[in-house]
Design a protein around this motif. Structure first.
Motif, PDB file in Angstrom:
ATOM      1  N   GLN A   1       5.088 107.708 -10.336  1.00 24.44           N
ATOM      2  CA  GLN A   1       6.111 108.615 -10.384  1.00 24.44           C
ATOM      3  C   GLN A   1       6.636 109.381  -9.086  1.00 24.44           C
ATOM      4  O   GLN A   1       7.903 109.517  -9.067  1.00 24.44           O
ATOM      5  CB  GLN A   1       5.418 109.855 -11.341  1.00 24.44           C
ATOM      6  N   ALA A   2       5.643 108.993  -8.166  1.00 19.68           N
ATOM      7  CA  ALA A   2       6.277 109.566  -6.815  1.00 19.68           C
ATOM      8  C   ALA A   2       7.485 108.537  -6.318  1.00 19.68           C
ATOM      9  O   ALA A   2       8.399 108.864  -5.581  1.00 19.68           O
ATOM     10  CB  ALA A   2       5.187 109.741  -5.896  1.00 19.68           C
ATOM     11  N   GLU A   3       7.174 107.188  -6.434  1.00 20.16           N
ATOM     12  CA  GLU A   3       8.277 106.403  -6.025  1.00 20.16           C
ATOM     13  C   GLU A   3       9.445 106.608  -6.860  1.00 20.16           C
ATOM     14  O   GLU A   3      10.431 106.442  -6.289  1.00 20.16           O
ATOM     15  CB  GLU A   3       7.683 104.844  -6.291  1.00 20.16           C
ATOM     16  N   GLN A   4       9.303 106.749  -8.266  1.00 17.57           N
ATOM     17  CA  GLN A   4      10.459 107.060  -8.821  1.00 17.57           C
ATOM     18  C   GLN A   4      11.669 108.190  -8.446  1.00 17.57           C
ATOM     19  O   GLN A   4      12.602 108.192  -8.258  1.00 17.57           O
ATOM     20  CB  GLN A   4      10.210 107.309 -10.240  1.00 17.57           C
ATOM     21  N   TRP A   5      10.646 109.317  -8.244  1.00 16.34           N
ATOM     22  CA  TRP A   5      11.488 110.588  -7.459  1.00 16.34           C
ATOM     23  C   TRP A   5      11.938 110.211  -6.102  1.00 16.34           C
ATOM     24  O   TRP A   5      13.014 110.799  -5.513  1.00 16.34           O
ATOM     25  CB  TRP A   5      10.544 111.664  -7.637  1.00 16.34           C
ATOM     26  N   TYR A   6      11.299 109.602  -5.434  1.00 16.83           N
ATOM     27  CA  TYR A   6      11.605 109.366  -3.928  1.00 16.83           C
ATOM     28  C   TYR A   6      12.817 108.638  -4.012  1.00 16.83           C
ATOM     29  O   TYR A   6      13.800 108.634  -3.277  1.00 16.83           O
ATOM     30  CB  TYR A   6      10.547 108.499  -3.296  1.00 16.83           C
ATOM     31  N   ARG A   7      12.914 107.418  -5.042  1.00 18.40           N
ATOM     32  CA  ARG A   7      13.976 106.783  -4.983  1.00 18.40           C
ATOM     33  C   ARG A   7      15.283 107.444  -5.399  1.00 18.40           C
ATOM     34  O   ARG A   7      16.319 107.356  -4.909  1.00 18.40           O
ATOM     35  CB  ARG A   7      13.695 105.441  -6.130  1.00 18.40           C
ATOM     36  N   ARG A   8      15.049 108.268  -6.464  1.00 16.10           N
ATOM     37  CA  ARG A   8      16.256 109.163  -6.798  1.00 16.10           C
ATOM     38  C   ARG A   8      16.746 109.871  -5.773  1.00 16.10           C
ATOM     39  O   ARG A   8      18.049 109.984  -5.536  1.00 16.10           O
ATOM     40  CB  ARG A   8      15.713 109.908  -8.065  1.00 16.10           C
ATOM     41  N   ALA A   9      15.951 110.640  -4.928  1.00 18.95           N
ATOM     42  CA  ALA A   9      16.606 111.343  -3.718  1.00 18.95           C
ATOM     43  C   ALA A   9      17.102 110.423  -2.672  1.00 18.95           C
ATOM     44  O   ALA A   9      18.075 110.791  -2.226  1.00 18.95           O
ATOM     45  CB  ALA A   9      15.513 112.115  -3.183  1.00 18.95           C
ATOM     46  N   ALA A  10      16.188 109.382  -2.506  1.00 18.15           N
ATOM     47  CA  ALA A  10      16.723 108.502  -1.609  1.00 18.15           C
ATOM     48  C   ALA A  10      18.114 107.753  -1.681  1.00 18.15           C
ATOM     49  O   ALA A  10      18.968 107.670  -0.965  1.00 18.15           O
ATOM     50  CB  ALA A  10      15.901 107.289  -1.430  1.00 18.15           C
ATOM     51  N   TYR A  11      18.462 107.516  -2.965  1.00 13.55           N
ATOM     52  CA  TYR A  11      19.857 107.056  -3.623  1.00 13.55           C
ATOM     53  C   TYR A  11      20.751 108.084  -3.361  1.00 13.55           C
ATOM     54  O   TYR A  11      22.088 107.750  -3.481  1.00 13.55           O
ATOM     55  CB  TYR A  11      19.701 106.533  -4.788  1.00 13.55           C
ATOM     56  N   ALA A  12      20.588 109.501  -3.263  1.00 14.85           N
ATOM     57  CA  ALA A  12      21.299 110.409  -3.190  1.00 14.85           C
ATOM     58  C   ALA A  12      21.586 110.634  -1.823  1.00 14.85           C
ATOM     59  O   ALA A  12      22.382 111.683  -1.374  1.00 14.85           O
ATOM     60  CB  ALA A  12      20.944 111.603  -4.109  1.00 14.85           C
ATOM     61  N   GLY A  13      20.899 109.881  -0.965  1.00 12.89           N
ATOM     62  CA  GLY A  13      21.223 110.221   0.602  1.00 12.89           C
ATOM     63  C   GLY A  13      20.156 110.977   1.194  1.00 12.89           C
ATOM     64  O   GLY A  13      20.387 111.443   2.439  1.00 12.89           O
ATOM     65  N   HIS A  14      19.028 111.261   0.688  1.00  6.95           N
ATOM     66  CA  HIS A  14      17.911 112.290   0.964  1.00  6.95           C
ATOM     67  C   HIS A  14      17.300 111.338   2.053  1.00  6.95           C
ATOM     68  O   HIS A  14      16.432 110.532   1.769  1.00  6.95           O
ATOM     69  CB  HIS A  14      17.134 112.893   0.255  1.00  6.95           C
TER      70      HIS A  14
ATOM     71  N   TYR B   1      13.008 115.129  -4.034  1.00  4.50           N
ATOM     72  CA  TYR B   1      11.958 114.699  -2.927  1.00  4.50           C
ATOM     73  C   TYR B   1      10.772 115.542  -3.165  1.00  4.50           C
ATOM     74  O   TYR B   1       9.531 115.011  -2.844  1.00  4.50           O
ATOM     75  CB  TYR B   1      12.880 114.913  -1.631  1.00  4.50           C
ATOM     76  N   ASN B   2      10.792 117.002  -3.632  1.00  2.67           N
ATOM     77  CA  ASN B   2       9.685 117.631  -3.669  1.00  2.67           C
ATOM     78  C   ASN B   2       8.698 117.181  -4.867  1.00  2.67           C
ATOM     79  O   ASN B   2       7.497 117.481  -4.773  1.00  2.67           O
ATOM     80  CB  ASN B   2       9.974 119.087  -3.833  1.00  2.67           C
ATOM     81  N   LEU B   3       9.448 116.861  -5.712  1.00  2.00           N
ATOM     82  CA  LEU B   3       8.754 116.057  -6.923  1.00  2.00           C
ATOM     83  C   LEU B   3       8.007 114.967  -6.528  1.00  2.00           C
ATOM     84  O   LEU B   3       6.912 114.859  -6.873  1.00  2.00           O
ATOM     85  CB  LEU B   3       9.744 116.026  -8.158  1.00  2.00           C
ATOM     86  N   GLY B   4       8.513 114.068  -5.833  1.00  2.00           N
ATOM     87  CA  GLY B   4       7.863 112.939  -5.278  1.00  2.00           C
ATOM     88  C   GLY B   4       6.692 113.377  -4.306  1.00  2.00           C
ATOM     89  O   GLY B   4       5.680 112.785  -4.743  1.00  2.00           O
ATOM     90  N   LEU B   5       6.851 114.419  -3.642  1.00  2.38           N
ATOM     91  CA  LEU B   5       5.740 114.914  -2.843  1.00  2.38           C
ATOM     92  C   LEU B   5       4.651 115.343  -3.685  1.00  2.38           C
ATOM     93  O   LEU B   5       3.226 115.127  -3.434  1.00  2.38           O
ATOM     94  CB  LEU B   5       6.188 116.149  -1.844  1.00  2.38           C
ATOM     95  N   LEU B   6       4.915 115.976  -4.579  1.00  3.36           N
ATOM     96  CA  LEU B   6       3.931 116.704  -5.588  1.00  3.36           C
ATOM     97  C   LEU B   6       3.157 115.647  -6.384  1.00  3.36           C
ATOM     98  O   LEU B   6       2.014 115.680  -6.515  1.00  3.36           O
ATOM     99  CB  LEU B   6       4.863 117.615  -6.509  1.00  3.36           C
ATOM    100  N   CYS B   7       3.760 114.645  -6.801  1.00  5.53           N
ATOM    101  CA  CYS B   7       3.267 113.408  -7.491  1.00  5.53           C
ATOM    102  C   CYS B   7       2.363 112.661  -6.594  1.00  5.53           C
ATOM    103  O   CYS B   7       1.212 112.145  -6.924  1.00  5.53           O
ATOM    104  CB  CYS B   7       4.465 112.541  -8.139  1.00  5.53           C
TER     105      CYS B   7
END
Length: 610
Positions: free
Chosen positions: A340-353, A326-332
């Motif tokens: 890249q932000a979308e990629q990291w947000y998706r990763r965190a979101a799929y993990a339940g964040h 999530y923080n990587l998404g914010l940074l990007c």
């Protein structure tokens, strides 16, 4: 004579503490002398000496030397020797033979042997036999037996586990004290007993579960239990006792508890010592604490060291902390790296964040993908994201689906979202439910919404009876609640509230205060503020300055200001200028202003054509 319970606890009895330096030399000499005495006695046939000598040799690791003495003492009926012989055989890799000797000793009444036998059966998966022998040991007062029995019962979900954890804790078992504290903590949390109001049974009596948990954490921590020190620190931190909390965090962190090192880092940061905080976060992060890695990432991001921040966020993610992604998404996103932000947000979101799901939805919405955004808003809102619930309300309101929007606004408002409460208040006002509107507006205004404070003031203002002069003996002016809300909104920069506060001040004759608020509103762009300021200045004899403010208001679409300017210029004899402003007033309105401006314009035309 009972010397030991099993191989795992021989060196935990405290009887065999290793000295250092000269003291160690003296103790070794004394031990050698004692061993020699026991050896002489054993050779002379002393059964107890054989048992003690065997235990001494076993403790030293001399299994070959210990075995004959222990066997001889066991054959003579010494139950401690039978127990220790079982330990020896267990160490040699003969668990079944060891269990045979433990059984002999346990039947003879050895609590340590019963404990060892119970553990043997549990390792074999024979829980009924394990419980039988562990209970025999525990009921004889053996602390390790009590703890092992509690562990077995707790594993099965048996409420009796707490009784035996308490028994072990009261006899000084630090892990028992810690686990008893955890059990009480869970009970307190389930009952909402954060202040320790609910009584519990046992030694605590009427003491609250939370308070008793703290006592056992403290006892376990004082005996060197690092996780107990961590939890004790957390309790003290919540209570605001930061110095003592820091001491326990430090104790736990020095013993290798990464979470305590991380918590200590946050305490130091809040105290303004970022450098020391970074040292402890680094230590915790290197031990695999994802929260600490995230904290380091945030620290470096604040300093503009984005590459280092990204490295720590990745470390947090690798440690299993979804906040890292999530923080990587914010940074990007901050750097404009949207893909890249979308990629990291998706990763965190799929993990339940849930906040990552909300951020992903916002990103998709900004890109024009409303259909892709809505499911992520819904997922985040259902998971408890207050911002996502509010955003869903905005999404539905934008489509004209007012009922659906209101449902989500209400959900967010119930969780304390200020702007959502404002939207619910506005909706209830439209429906005519003034009381419900007032309740939500108060929540939003109390949360800092200037618009809510203004709207609440207007609701309260409308309820006031028509103005009447003060009765005999009353003060000339008493500040009403609606005035307080107007002033709060005005102080937050709300232009309409500033105009209203100015009007109230003018009504009570406070020209200076009225001018101050009108001017503040006018300078912020309020045409009503500019118009009213002009009126005030004109009455005070400052017509040239009043004209300047009326011009500003008229250019912003204020019809009355344009009419005033037409009258000013007509009075001065500047008929063309007056006609121009009158024309503007006719076009701006409202109707009554337009009618007056039209009559003035026609009169000026006649005068010009005469």
């Amino acid at each position: 004579m009972d010397v030991m319970g099993d191989m795992a606890t021989l060196f935990e009895t405290g009887r065999f503490v290793q000295p250092t330096g000269q003291e160690e030399t003296r103790d070794e000499a004394a031990e050698a002398a004692e061993e020699a005495r026991h050896r002489i006695a054993a050779e002379a046939g002393d059964i107890e000496a054989m048992s003690v000598l065997g235990a001494m040799l076993l403790r030293r690791g001399d299994l070959d030397g210990a075995e004959p003495h222990l066997r001889a003492a066991t054959a003579a009926g010494d139950r401690a020797a039978a127990n220790n012989l079982g330990v020896l055989l267990h160490q040699r890799g003969y668990p079944d033979e060891a269990a045979g000797w433990w059984r002999i000793a346990a039947v003879a009444g050895s609590a340590p042997a019963a404990h060892a036998l119970g553990r043997h059966y549990r390792e074999r998966g024979d829980e009924p036999a394990a419980e039988y022998w562990l209970r025999q040991s525990a009921e004889q007062g053996h602390v390790l037996g009590a703890y092992a029995l509690a562990d077995l019962l707790e594993h099965r979900g048996d409420a009796e586990a707490e009784k035996w954890l308490r028994a072990a804790a009261e006899r000084g078992h630090r892990e028992g004290a810690y686990r008893l504290a955890r059990a009480l903590d869970r009970r307190a949390a389930a009952a909402g007993d954060t202040d320790g109001d609910n009584g519990v049974g046992g030694a605590g009596g009427a003491v609250g579960a939370a308070e008793e948990a703290e006592q056992w954490y403290r006892q376990a921590a004082a005996r060197g239990h690092r996780r107990a020190a961590l939890y004790l620190g957390a309790i003290l931190e919540r209570r605001g006792e930061l110095k003592e909390a820091g001491r326990w965090y430090l104790t736990s962190a020095k013993d290798g508890e990464a979470r305590a090192a991380c918590a200590l880092g946050f305490l130091l940061r809040d105290a303004g010592d970022e450098e020391s905080a970074a040292v402890w976060w680094l230590r915790a992060a290197q031990e695999g604490d994802g929260n600490a890695a995230n904290a380091l990432g945030a620290l470096h991001a604040e300093r503009g060291q984005t590459q280092t921040a990204e490295r720590w966020y990745r470390a947090a993610m690798d440690a299993g902390d979804v906040n890292g992604a999530y923080n990587l998404g914010l940074l990007c996103a901050e750097q404009g790296r949207t893909a890249q932000a979308e990629q990291w947000y998706r990763r965190a979101a799929y993990a339940g964040h849930r906040e990552a799901a909300n951020a992903l939805a916002i990103l998709l919405l900004q890109g024009g993908d409303e259909s892709g955004a809505e499911p992520w808003f819904s997922k985040a809102a259902e998971a408890g994201s207050v911002d996502a619930a509010f955003n869903l309300g905005i999404l539905y309101a934008g489509r004209g689906e007012e009922e659906a929007a209101l449902r989500w606004y209400e959900r967010a408002a119930a969780a304390g979202h200020t702007e959502a409460a404002l939207q619910v208040g506005i909706a209830r006002l439209r429906e005519g439910d003034e009381l419900e509107a007032e309740r939500h507006l108060r929540c939003a205004a109390g949360g800092g919404s200037a618009e809510a404070a203004y709207r609440l003031a207007t609701v309260l203002d409308a309820r006031q009876p028509a103005g009447a002069g003060p009765e005999l003996g009353e003060p000339v002016h008493r500040r009403t609640e609606c005035e307080e809300w107007y002033e709060r909104a005005a102080s937050q920069g709300h232009r309409r509230a500033q105009v209203r506060v100015g009007m109230l001040a003018a009504a009570r004759g406070d020209v200076v205060e009225a001018a101050r608020w009108y001017r503040e509103a006018a300078e912020a762009g309020s045409r009503n503020g500019a118009f009213n300021l002009g009126l005030l200045l004109a009455r005070e004899g400052s017509e040239p300055e009043a004209v300047l403010w009326w011009k500003r208001a008229a250019h912003d679409g204020h019809g009355r200001a344009a009419l005033r300017l037409a009258l000013v210029y007509a009075r001065r004899g500047e008929l063309d200028e007056g006609q121009r402003w009158a024309d503007l007033a006719v076009s701006l309105g409202p109707a009554e202003v337009g009618e007056r401006a039209a009559r003035l314009r026609d009169a000026l035309r006649e005068e010009l054509s005469a």
